[in-house]
Enzyme design. Structure first.
Site, PDB file in Angstrom:
ATOM      1  N   ASP A 287       0.822  -1.213   0.000  1.00 60.36           N
ATOM      2  CA  ASP A 287       0.000   0.000   0.000  1.00 60.36           C
ATOM      3  C   ASP A 287       0.857   1.264   0.000  1.00 60.36           C
ATOM      4  OD1 ASP A 287      -1.956   1.893   0.212  1.00 60.36           O
ATOM      5  OD2 ASP A 287      -2.778   1.195   2.116  1.00 60.36           O
TER       6      ASP A 287
ATOM      7  N   ASP B  47      -1.753   5.404  -5.672  1.00 65.95           N
ATOM      8  CA  ASP B  47      -2.069   4.615  -4.478  1.00 65.95           C
ATOM      9  C   ASP B  47      -2.339   3.155  -4.835  1.00 65.95           C
ATOM     10  OD1 ASP B  47      -2.963   3.587  -2.105  1.00 65.95           O
ATOM     11  OD2 ASP B  47      -4.698   4.896  -1.902  1.00 65.95           O
TER      12      ASP B  47
END
Length: 359
Positions: free
Chosen positions: A4, A213
């Protein structure tokens, strides 16, 4: 592990739950050290986390992190030593997660934890001291590739680089530890959407930044940009795709452009290509990366497929977010040394084989 780039703290499941396949047991580790809430680590190094840490009944440093998909995790911060290849890192702060709420418990059961890779001081890449990392997300169910450190391979096309967008002054809506780049325009086939440059630039509050992201599944665009893209894609896909005419159907709260495609069809028809134009580089989004088959949604002989760009405004997000579906089969390099992100198209399953990984 979930990789992440949009969050800071890495964590592992530490509490045995019936549906979790693998957990981390702190008692079995000689190097696990709890972090008290009155320590400098707890008091000062946690400043970039979205929610302030607290003190649990045992006087240990307690964290709660909530994510954009409405899931959240909580547990205690601790030090642990992680080994990457032959390199053993310094004592690293991570979260020992003992409870959480998820919108997708089936996916969570396959997950051991999360690797926080943003620019915050507690991110895995910063604590381990790597100044460059790359990854490649496969479009199949095979594993992706994560490479920490330098990546130079003869089979990899030259990367296109876009600089990281910096903002020195703290602003309420600007995430300073995100990988922020400057989106400058969007092209559908060869047609550039007629939008003023200003719609892509963060305003005086910091709202409107563009974040890369890997922890968000799809790509979300602010309202005016999303509307322009939706209109143009509808126009160019007319006669190629059949629109799902259900005005109230919205996938994942933000994706309201969906289509009907015969369930028996093996491949998608030829679709208009969407190009995201960044400062100095373009990312081309085509084929399977443009549409997502919604699991379990069937209309007669047809499956429901939705456009993989959504409307940030419907989610209450004040930014553009480039998610991992659009990054599939793209070699993504995060060059912190030179403050830039590079990308090039590549077949990720083949890249994994070339690196000797069984993917």
């Amino acid at each position: 592990m979930v990789l992440d780039t949009g969050s800071e703290l890495s964590w592992l499941h530490c509490k045995k739950e019936p549906n979790f396949n693998s957990i981390f047991n702190p008692i079995a580790s000689k190097t696990y050290t709890e972090i008290p809430c009155n320590s400098t680590t707890c008091e000062t190094r946690t400043r970039d986390l979205p929610l302030p840490v607290s003190c649990d009944p045992s006087k240990l440093c307690h964290f709660i992190i909530s994510y954009a998909d409405a899931s959240s995790v909580e547990g205690n911060l601790a030090f642990e030593t992680f080994q990457v290849g032959s390199m053993t890192g310094p004592a690293t702060v991570f979260g020992c997660m003992n409870s959480g709420f998820s919108s997708n418990s089936e996916e969570d059961a396959k997950t051991t934890g999360l690797m926080g890779m943003n620019r915050g001081s507690l991110s895995f890449v910063n604590q381990m001291g790597f100044r460059k990392f790359s990854y490649c997300i496969s479009d199949r169910d095979s594993s992706g590739v994560l490479l920490l450190g330098e990546a130079s391979f003869s089979w990899l096309k030259p990367l296109n680089y876009t600089p990281l967008f910096e903002m020195s002054a703290p602003l309420p809506y600007f995430d300073r530890v995100a990988y922020s780049v400057q989106l400058e325009g969007i092209k559908v086939s060869d047609k550039v959407l007629s939008l003023p440059k200003s719609v892509f630039v963060p305003d005086h509050t910091g709202a409107g930044q563009t974040m890369v992201d890997s922890g968000t599944q799809f790509t979300f665009l602010l309202g005016p940009v999303y509307s322009a893209l939706k209109t143009e894609f509808l126009l160019q896909s007319k006669g190629i795709l059949r629109v799902l005419n259900e005005p109230h159907y919205v996938f994942q709260g933000a994706m309201d452009l969906c289509y009907l495609i015969e369930s028996t069809r093996a491949t998608l028809p030829n679709l208009p290509v969407v190009n995201l134009m960044f400062q100095g580089a373009e990312m081309s989004v085509s084929g399977q990366r443009l549409l997502y088959r919604v699991p379990g949604e069937v209309r007669g002989k047809d499956s429901v497929w939705c456009f993989t760009f959504g409307n940030s405004d419907l989610l209450g997000i004040e930014s553009f977010v480039i998610g991992h579906h659009q990054q599939q089969n793209v070699w993504m390099e995060y060059d912190l040394e030179n403050s830039r992100i590079g990308f090039a198209e590549v077949r990720c399953d083949l890249a994994g084989q070339r690196l000797g990984l069984d993917v």
